[in-house]
Motif scaffolding. Structure first.
Motif, mmCIF file in Angstrom:
data_model
loop_
_atom_site.group_PDB
_atom_site.id
_atom_site.type_symbol
_atom_site.label_atom_id
_atom_site.label_comp_id
_atom_site.label_asym_id
_atom_site.label_seq_id
_atom_site.Cartn_x
_atom_site.Cartn_y
_atom_site.Cartn_z
ATOM 1 N N ARG A 165 -15.525 -88.761 37.364
ATOM 2 C CA ARG A 165 -16.634 -88.535 36.438
ATOM 3 C C ARG A 165 -16.147 -88.635 35.002
ATOM 4 N N GLN A 166 -16.960 -89.239 34.166
ATOM 5 C CA GLN A 166 -16.673 -89.316 32.742
ATOM 6 C C GLN A 166 -17.217 -88.076 32.023
ATOM 7 N N THR A 167 -16.710 -87.818 30.851
ATOM 8 C CA THR A 167 -17.204 -86.726 30.020
ATOM 9 C C THR A 167 -17.299 -87.197 28.570
ATOM 10 N N ILE A 168 -18.227 -86.609 27.834
ATOM 11 C CA ILE A 168 -18.287 -86.791 26.379
ATOM 12 C C ILE A 168 -17.894 -85.453 25.776
ATOM 13 N N VAL A 169 -16.827 -85.455 24.990
ATOM 14 C CA VAL A 169 -16.257 -84.183 24.531
ATOM 15 C C VAL A 169 -15.966 -84.211 23.029
ATOM 16 N N ALA A 170 -15.921 -83.014 22.462
ATOM 17 C CA ALA A 170 -15.518 -82.812 21.066
ATOM 18 C C ALA A 170 -15.083 -81.359 20.926
ATOM 19 N N THR A 171 -14.443 -81.050 19.836
ATOM 20 C CA THR A 171 -14.046 -79.657 19.603
ATOM 21 C C THR A 171 -15.278 -78.827 19.235
ATOM 22 N N PRO A 172 -15.269 -77.534 19.550
ATOM 23 C CA PRO A 172 -16.381 -76.663 19.129
ATOM 24 C C PRO A 172 -16.597 -76.702 17.621
ATOM 25 N N ALA A 173 -15.509 -76.797 16.860
ATOM 26 C CA ALA A 173 -15.641 -76.830 15.403
ATOM 27 C C ALA A 173 -16.377 -78.088 14.947
ATOM 28 N N TYR A 174 -16.076 -79.241 15.570
ATOM 29 C CA TYR A 174 -16.781 -80.474 15.201
ATOM 30 C C TYR A 174 -18.273 -80.347 15.505
ATOM 31 N N LEU A 175 -18.593 -79.822 16.675
ATOM 32 C CA LEU A 175 -20.000 -79.709 17.067
ATOM 33 C C LEU A 175 -20.737 -78.698 16.204
ATOM 34 N N GLN A 176 -20.070 -77.645 15.791
ATOM 35 C CA GLN A 176 -20.712 -76.657 14.919
ATOM 36 C C GLN A 176 -21.020 -77.281 13.561
ATOM 37 N N ALA A 177 -20.136 -78.127 13.087
ATOM 38 C CA ALA A 177 -20.325 -78.749 11.776
ATOM 39 C C ALA A 177 -21.313 -79.910 11.808
ATOM 40 N N ASN A 178 -21.389 -80.619 12.943
ATOM 41 C CA ASN A 178 -22.171 -81.861 12.992
ATOM 42 C C ASN A 178 -23.351 -81.818 13.948
ATOM 43 N N GLY A 179 -23.489 -80.740 14.690
ATOM 44 C CA GLY A 179 -24.595 -80.630 15.627
ATOM 45 C C GLY A 179 -24.242 -81.188 16.998
ATOM 46 N N VAL A 180 -24.963 -80.700 18.004
ATOM 47 C CA VAL A 180 -24.739 -81.145 19.378
ATOM 48 C C VAL A 180 -25.746 -82.246 19.708
ATOM 49 N N PRO A 181 -25.291 -83.437 20.117
ATOM 50 C CA PRO A 181 -26.236 -84.502 20.462
ATOM 51 C C PRO A 181 -27.070 -84.109 21.683
ATOM 52 N N GLN A 182 -28.377 -84.368 21.601
ATOM 53 C CA GLN A 182 -29.290 -84.011 22.682
ATOM 54 C C GLN A 182 -29.689 -85.227 23.519
ATOM 55 N N SER A 183 -29.428 -86.412 23.023
ATOM 56 C CA SER A 183 -29.776 -87.648 23.735
ATOM 57 C C SER A 183 -28.770 -88.732 23.348
ATOM 58 N N PRO A 184 -28.665 -89.796 24.134
ATOM 59 C CA PRO A 184 -27.749 -90.880 23.771
ATOM 60 C C PRO A 184 -28.032 -91.467 22.393
ATOM 61 N N GLN A 185 -29.295 -91.466 21.997
ATOM 62 C CA GLN A 185 -29.644 -92.008 20.683
ATOM 63 C C GLN A 185 -29.003 -91.212 19.547
ATOM 64 N N ASP A 186 -28.777 -89.921 19.783
ATOM 65 C CA ASP A 186 -28.153 -89.071 18.756
ATOM 66 C C ASP A 186 -26.709 -89.469 18.458
ATOM 67 N N LEU A 187 -26.076 -90.200 19.372
ATOM 68 C CA LEU A 187 -24.672 -90.577 19.172
ATOM 69 C C LEU A 187 -24.490 -91.465 17.942
ATOM 70 N N ALA A 188 -25.562 -92.151 17.544
ATOM 71 C CA ALA A 188 -25.473 -93.064 16.400
ATOM 72 C C ALA A 188 -25.147 -92.333 15.107
ATOM 73 N N ARG A 189 -25.489 -91.058 15.012
ATOM 74 C CA ARG A 189 -25.223 -90.311 13.773
ATOM 75 C C ARG A 189 -23.931 -89.494 13.848
ATOM 76 N N HIS A 190 -23.171 -89.699 14.919
ATOM 77 C CA HIS A 190 -21.915 -88.975 15.086
ATOM 78 C C HIS A 190 -20.713 -89.895 14.882
#
Length: 297
Positions: A165-190
């Motif tokens: 299985r694949q995973t999409i991961v980031a540090t908690p600090a990155y997600l707190q600063a940049n937001g958690v993507p809710q859909s694949p389309q959100d990846l464009a702003r990350h």
């Protein structure tokens, strides 16, 4: 045919396949000037030019291509038969050349091969890490290791790992600063950590799947790599989101160093397989290596 002619033919085959005197000389352990002299002597004896040399490349001529297509396979068959006869003794030796992705080498292949090498001192393995789809016949590898869906149908394939299985991961600090993507389309702003494909030179598009829905998402970011471990290290440093196998990210997810997102869009990829061209060409050494790295159970 004398031994000198056979050695010269092997030198020609090495240069013709590498398309480079420099790479062929390095592989053979001789100087570039000595290799060039050998090829010129062979061409003189045969009375025909075998290679076209330019400042940028070395290519076989029509005569060279014919020699490569007809003579090279026969010499390889002779070499394989000699190796098979040698192995009729009690000792198993020779070199098995393997091309694999780095993830397979570090996590699977080397831990399984190390005990085998300790048990057979005359056996050697040469492992090249590469994400290209390598032609193992043309580049003279004995074994290739890639994902199951990448193995050509005419190859003999042996599973060495379960589906992954694949995973999409980031540090908690990155997600707190940049937001958690809710859909694949959100990846464009990350900021996404991307993989450069060696075969095409392009960037790998993340292959996502939710139920029957599939999509390829082209992502961008500040960091581009050509290996999984470098992408993992970049994710751990807080550079952005990475798309990586769960086997690689799980220890960091458990420890809280990374956090998973869009889990319902992360697909399961076919497991890693070892593959090789033909049972007819298999040697005892090759069989031992394949048996050592195959998936048990």
């Amino acid at each position: 045919m004398n031994r000198e002619s056979i050695a010269d033919l092997l030198a020609f085959i090495a240069v013709a396949r590498e398309r480079s005197f420099t790479r062929a000389a390095a592989r053979m352990g001789v100087s570039q000037s000595a290799l060039s002299h050998t090829i010129r002597a062979l061409e003189t004896r045969m009375g025909v030019r075998l290679l076209t040399r330019t400042t940028r490349s070395v290519l076989p001529t029509e005569a060279g291509e014919r020699l490569l297509e007809t003579v090279a396979p026969r010499l390889e068959e002779i070499d394989a038969e000699l190796a098979a006869v040698s192995e009729m003794g009690s000792r198993i030796g020779g070199t098995i050349r393997i091309t694999a992705i780095d993830l397979a080498v570090d996590g699977l292949i080397w831990p399984r091969l190390a005990p085998l090498l300790a048990a057979h001192p005359e056996l050697r393995v040469e492992i090249s890490t590469d994400y290209r789809m390598v032609d193992i016949v043309a580049e003279r590898f004995d074994i290739g290791i890639r994902w199951g869906d990448q193995v050509a149908k005419d190859m003999i394939a042996v599973r060495i790992a379960p589906d992954m299985r694949q995973t999409i991961v980031a540090t908690p600090a990155y997600l707190q600063a940049n937001g958690v993507p809710q859909s694949p389309q959100d990846l464009a702003r990350h900021s996404c950590i991307t993989l450069r494909l060696a075969s095409s030179g392009g960037l790998y598009a993340w292959e996502l799947k939710q139920g029957e829905r599939e999509m390829q998402v082209r992502v961008e970011g500040q960091a581009v790599f050509n290996g999984a471990y470098q992408m993992l290290h970049a994710a751990l440093s807080g550079t952005g989101l990475a798309f990586l196998p769960q086997d690689l990210t799980e220890p960091h997810l458990q420890a809280g160093r990374l956090q998973s997102v869009l889990a319902d869009w992360c697909p399961v990829f076919p497991g890693l397989h070892a593959y090789y061209p033909s049972r007819r060409q298999s040697s005892k050494a090759l069989a031992l290596v394949i048996d050592a790295i195959r998936l048990r159970g």
